[in-house]
Enzyme design. Structure first.
Site, short mmCIF file in Angstrom:
data_model
loop_
_atom_site.label_atom_id
_atom_site.label_comp_id
_atom_site.label_asym_id
_atom_site.label_seq_id
_atom_site.Cartn_x
_atom_site.Cartn_y
_atom_site.Cartn_z
N ARG A 194 0.58 -7.14 19.34
CA ARG A 194 1.43 -6.51 18.33
C ARG A 194 2.91 -6.73 18.66
NH1 ARG A 194 0.17 -0.09 19.52
NH2 ARG A 194 0.96 -0.01 21.66
N LYS A 249 -14.07 3.37 24.35
CA LYS A 249 -14.46 2.33 25.29
C LYS A 249 -15.97 2.29 25.49
CE LYS A 249 -10.43 0.55 26.32
NZ LYS A 249 -10.11 -0.86 26.01
N TYR A 266 -10.19 8.05 24.17
CA TYR A 266 -10.16 6.80 24.93
C TYR A 266 -11.54 6.49 25.51
CZ TYR A 266 -8.98 3.45 28.59
OH TYR A 266 -8.95 2.34 29.40
N ASN A 315 -8.98 -7.81 24.57
CA ASN A 315 -8.32 -7.01 25.61
C ASN A 315 -7.44 -5.91 25.04
OD1 ASN A 315 -6.98 -6.55 28.40
ND2 ASN A 315 -5.26 -7.14 27.07
N GLY A 336 0.69 -7.22 31.21
CA GLY A 336 -0.40 -6.56 31.92
C GLY A 336 -1.64 -7.41 32.10
N ILE A 337 -2.80 -6.77 31.91
CA ILE A 337 -4.08 -7.44 32.12
C ILE A 337 -4.25 -8.63 31.18
CG2 ILE A 337 -6.58 -7.16 31.89
CD1 ILE A 337 -6.23 -4.29 32.90
N PRO A 361 2.15 -0.79 34.13
CA PRO A 361 2.97 0.31 33.61
C PRO A 361 2.20 1.27 32.71
CG PRO A 361 4.21 -1.73 33.54
CD PRO A 361 2.81 -2.10 33.94
#
Length: 251
Positions: A38, A155, A151, A85, A17-18, A189
């Site tokens: 991880r 953030k 979440y 990230n 991903g990112i 995803p």
């Protein structure tokens, strides 16, 4: 971009991903990349394609951070950049139905992990020429999202921590810059799965969500570009800033 050649930069959550896109962009700019995740095998796959170094990493563990940072400094003698990230979305669940355990699980990765990374990186950088830290937050840090209280709150903590760390980093002899990036919806995803949980698991629902975005869904390389800029010498006078990268989603 100026000043990224031969820099030693660690990117967490970079097995896909990112994070993987950020690692690749920085490698293209000439940086030496340390990939952590991880998913140790995934991190190794990305690192091997970039001639980098990989570590299996629990960002919520102080011991894991200490071990990795000791290894990095022993190998390279310095750390020039960090991209915090790694993050998780948590369950899509109303605040009143949520549990303390679920809240703590999200905060452990999204907030504690960023705190530990920022702290260890600043300790490493203050004995050298300084460096840059980019913390990947979210548009959810700046606006609410029903069903995602943990979440969004975690953030928001990342944004606030980044501002405070920027002030403290600017006061050290080795100037350390700290900035936050708040992506909107990026076509990965993990993000698509969150949309599925919120709006219904169907291609039609996902397509309607994508169509509603002013510039369409973002791509991981869009976040990688701003991250690379913030770590470069072209951003030498930027610290404590929060960059929204959302294709007009919050307009």
């Amino acid at each position: 971009m100026r000043g990224l050649q031969d820099k030693v930069i660690l990117v967490t959550g970079a097995a896909s991903g990112i994070g993987a896109a950020i690692a690749r962009r920085l490698a293209e700019e000439g940086s030496t990349i340390i990939v952590t995740d991880r998913d140790g095998n995934g991190a190794e796959n990305v690192a091997s394609s970039l001639d980098g170094v990989a570590f299996e990493h629990d960002v919520a563990s102080e011991a894991s951070w200490e071990s990795i940072m000791q290894d990095v400094l022993a190998r390279f003698g310095r750390l020039d950049g960090l991209v915090n990230n790694a993050g998780i979305g948590g369950q899509t669940i109303s605040l009143v139905e949520s549990t303390l355990a679920e809240w703590q699980d999200v905060f452990a990765v999204n907030a504690v992990g960023v705190y530990l990374g920022t702290r260890f990186a600043m300790c490493a950088m203050q004995d050298g020429p300084g460096g840059g830290i980019v913390n990947i937050a979210s548009l959810g840090a700046l606006q609410g999202s029903a069903g995602h209280a943990a979440y969004c709150a975690s953030k928001a903590a990342v944004v606030s921590l980044s501002r405070t760390a920027a002030l403290e980093g600017s006061r050290s002899d080795a100037k350390i810059r700290v900035n936050a990036v708040c992506p909107g919806f990026v076509d990965t995803p993990a993000a698509n799965s969150m949309v599925d949980r919120t709006f219904g698991d169907s291609p039609a629902a996902l397509a309607r969500f994508h169509d509603a975005l002013p510039l369409g869904p973002g791509q991981p390389q869009d976040v990688a570009a701003i991250t690379a800029f913030l770590l470069s010498d072209d951003a030498r006078w930027i610290t404590g800033a929060t960059y929204v990268v959302d294709g007009g989603m919050s307009s």
